[in-house]
Design a protein around this motif. Structure first.
Motif, mmCIF file in Angstrom:
data_model
loop_
_atom_site.group_PDB
_atom_site.id
_atom_site.type_symbol
_atom_site.label_atom_id
_atom_site.label_comp_id
_atom_site.label_asym_id
_atom_site.label_seq_id
_atom_site.Cartn_x
_atom_site.Cartn_y
_atom_site.Cartn_z
ATOM 1 N N PRO A 235 0.803 -1.231 0.000
ATOM 2 C CA PRO A 235 0.000 0.000 0.000
ATOM 3 C C PRO A 235 0.835 1.280 0.000
ATOM 4 N N SER A 236 1.981 1.257 0.651
ATOM 5 C CA SER A 236 2.810 2.464 0.690
ATOM 6 C C SER A 236 3.377 2.780 -0.698
ATOM 7 N N TYR A 237 3.763 1.728 -1.430
ATOM 8 C CA TYR A 237 4.247 1.942 -2.793
ATOM 9 C C TYR A 237 3.109 2.436 -3.690
ATOM 10 N N PHE A 238 1.945 1.855 -3.531
ATOM 11 C CA PHE A 238 0.768 2.303 -4.279
ATOM 12 C C PHE A 238 0.505 3.787 -4.016
ATOM 13 N N SER A 239 0.557 4.194 -2.766
ATOM 14 C CA SER A 239 0.295 5.592 -2.415
ATOM 15 C C SER A 239 1.339 6.518 -3.025
ATOM 16 N N ARG A 240 2.603 6.089 -3.020
ATOM 17 C CA ARG A 240 3.650 6.914 -3.617
ATOM 18 C C ARG A 240 3.441 7.060 -5.116
ATOM 19 N N MET A 241 3.091 5.956 -5.772
ATOM 20 C CA MET A 241 2.865 6.009 -7.212
ATOM 21 C C MET A 241 1.632 6.847 -7.535
ATOM 22 N N PHE A 242 0.586 6.727 -6.728
ATOM 23 C CA PHE A 242 -0.633 7.507 -6.933
ATOM 24 C C PHE A 242 -0.315 8.995 -6.863
ATOM 25 N N LYS A 243 0.453 9.384 -5.841
ATOM 26 C CA LYS A 243 0.780 10.806 -5.681
ATOM 27 C C LYS A 243 1.706 11.291 -6.777
ATOM 28 N N LYS A 244 2.601 10.437 -7.224
ATOM 29 C CA LYS A 244 3.514 10.808 -8.304
ATOM 30 C C LYS A 244 2.752 11.148 -9.575
ATOM 31 N N LEU A 245 1.690 10.400 -9.864
ATOM 32 C CA LEU A 245 0.944 10.591 -11.105
ATOM 33 C C LEU A 245 -0.175 11.620 -10.990
ATOM 34 N N THR A 246 -0.713 11.827 -9.788
ATOM 35 C CA THR A 246 -1.872 12.723 -9.652
ATOM 36 C C THR A 246 -1.593 13.965 -8.823
ATOM 37 N N ALA A 247 -0.442 13.989 -8.131
ATOM 38 C CA ALA A 247 -0.090 15.083 -7.217
ATOM 39 C C ALA A 247 -0.986 15.113 -5.982
ATOM 40 N N MET A 248 -1.723 14.034 -5.754
ATOM 41 C CA MET A 248 -2.551 13.891 -4.557
ATOM 42 C C MET A 248 -2.345 12.503 -3.981
ATOM 43 N N SER A 249 -2.525 12.374 -2.685
ATOM 44 C CA SER A 249 -2.513 11.046 -2.084
ATOM 45 C C SER A 249 -3.861 10.384 -2.351
ATOM 46 N N PRO A 250 -3.954 9.054 -2.243
ATOM 47 C CA PRO A 250 -5.251 8.397 -2.407
ATOM 48 C C PRO A 250 -6.310 8.956 -1.450
ATOM 49 N N LYS A 251 -5.904 9.240 -0.227
ATOM 50 C CA LYS A 251 -6.847 9.783 0.756
ATOM 51 C C LYS A 251 -7.352 11.155 0.324
ATOM 52 N N GLU A 252 -6.454 12.004 -0.166
ATOM 53 C CA GLU A 252 -6.867 13.330 -0.635
ATOM 54 C C GLU A 252 -7.794 13.215 -1.838
ATOM 55 N N PHE A 253 -7.478 12.285 -2.739
ATOM 56 C CA PHE A 253 -8.332 12.124 -3.920
ATOM 57 C C PHE A 253 -9.718 11.632 -3.543
ATOM 58 N N ALA A 254 -9.792 10.724 -2.577
ATOM 59 C CA ALA A 254 -11.092 10.222 -2.132
ATOM 60 C C ALA A 254 -11.962 11.357 -1.601
#
Length: 267
Positions: A235-254
């Motif tokens: 999950p931590s790698y997923f969160s890093r990749m999510f933020k890298k591509l969207t400039a937001m964390s998964p929690k922020e995007f939700a």
């Protein structure tokens, strides 16, 4: 600003035709199935599956079903005020263009999204739809600017793209993709990047994160569950990749993603 006057999907309409007339708007078309016989300033043009067609304001245009039968196509009609000053000039010359798109699945997906959103919430509809159309026109202009791409490169890229679209949740190695087209790993990366503007691995992450955005907004799945579902497992790698591509964390995007047009995050 671009003003979209109509978004249409013609679905095997019997005896379809449009009268020959000088149009006072621009037309952007994706052919999905079948063929259309166009008359463009007196010249006969056949548009078929996979073709992107741009017909500019002022063109003498007519069209009808090809003799082979009906067709499916998306059509966008739009205008651009002549008196508006833009930071960037309109990227497409004011003449008729017809090309075979190099990214058929993605382009089709974006036209579908544009068609659906054109009938969506009026409060945000114009802003979202113009964003999608600008993305499509930009991709079209980029393809027009690179006419030397060989058919074999288009074929190889299409094979790889279709495989990734079907298998992006799985662990995929470059060697696997190279075997699909019987070429070396380095050539596989090079040709895909040339046509798609990114490496196959970056494209896999993009597909996963686009799906993650959908799941965060439209399901009750947890971030850990989404990470596992998309093949990240960490999950931590997923969160890093999510933020890298969207400039937001998964929690922020939700929390705030419903205010964002997802396509703009990856353009």
């Amino acid at each position: 600003m671009i003003n979209i006057t109509g978004v249409f999907f013609d679905n095997l309409i019997p005896n379809w035709h449009t009268q020959t007339e000088k149009i006072d708007y621009n037309v952007f078309i994706l052919m999905v199935k079948g063929k259309v016989a166009y008359s463009i300033n007196g010249e006969q043009i056949i548009a078929e599956k996979g073709d992107l067609v741009y017909i500019p304001f002022g063109t003498l245009r007519g069209g009808e079903n090809h003799e082979s039968g009906g067709h499916q196509k998306y059509t966008v009609a739009f205008t651009i005020p002549e008196n508006v000053a833009y930071t960037d000039p309109f990227p497409i010359s004011k003449k008729f263009h017809k090309i075979k798109t190099r990214n058929p699945e993605y382009v089709k997906h974006r036209f579908e999204r544009l068609f659906v959103d054109s009938r969506g919430d009026k409060k945000f509809r114009s802003y979202i739809c113009v964003g999608i159309l600008q993305e499509l026109l930009g991709m079209f202009a980029r393809e027009l600017d690179s006419p030397t791409i060989t058919p074999s490169k288009v074929k190889y890229t299409s094979i790889i793209e279709n495989y990734l679209l079907k298998n992006y949740r799985k662990t995929i190695e470059i060697d696997q993709l190279a075997k699909l087209i019987n070429r070396s790993p380095s050539y596989t990366i090079s040709v895909f990047k040339e046509l798609m503007g990114q490496s196959p691995i970056r494209y896999i992450h993009q597909l996963r994160i686009i799906e993650a955005c959908n799941l965060l907004l439209n399901t009750d799945m947890t971030i850990v569950a989404i990470s596992d579902y998309l093949g990240y497992y960490d999950p931590s790698y997923f969160s890093r990749m999510f933020k890298k591509l969207t400039a937001m964390s998964p929690k922020e995007f939700a929390m705030y993603g419903h205010q964002v047009e997802v396509s703009t995050l990856f353009s």
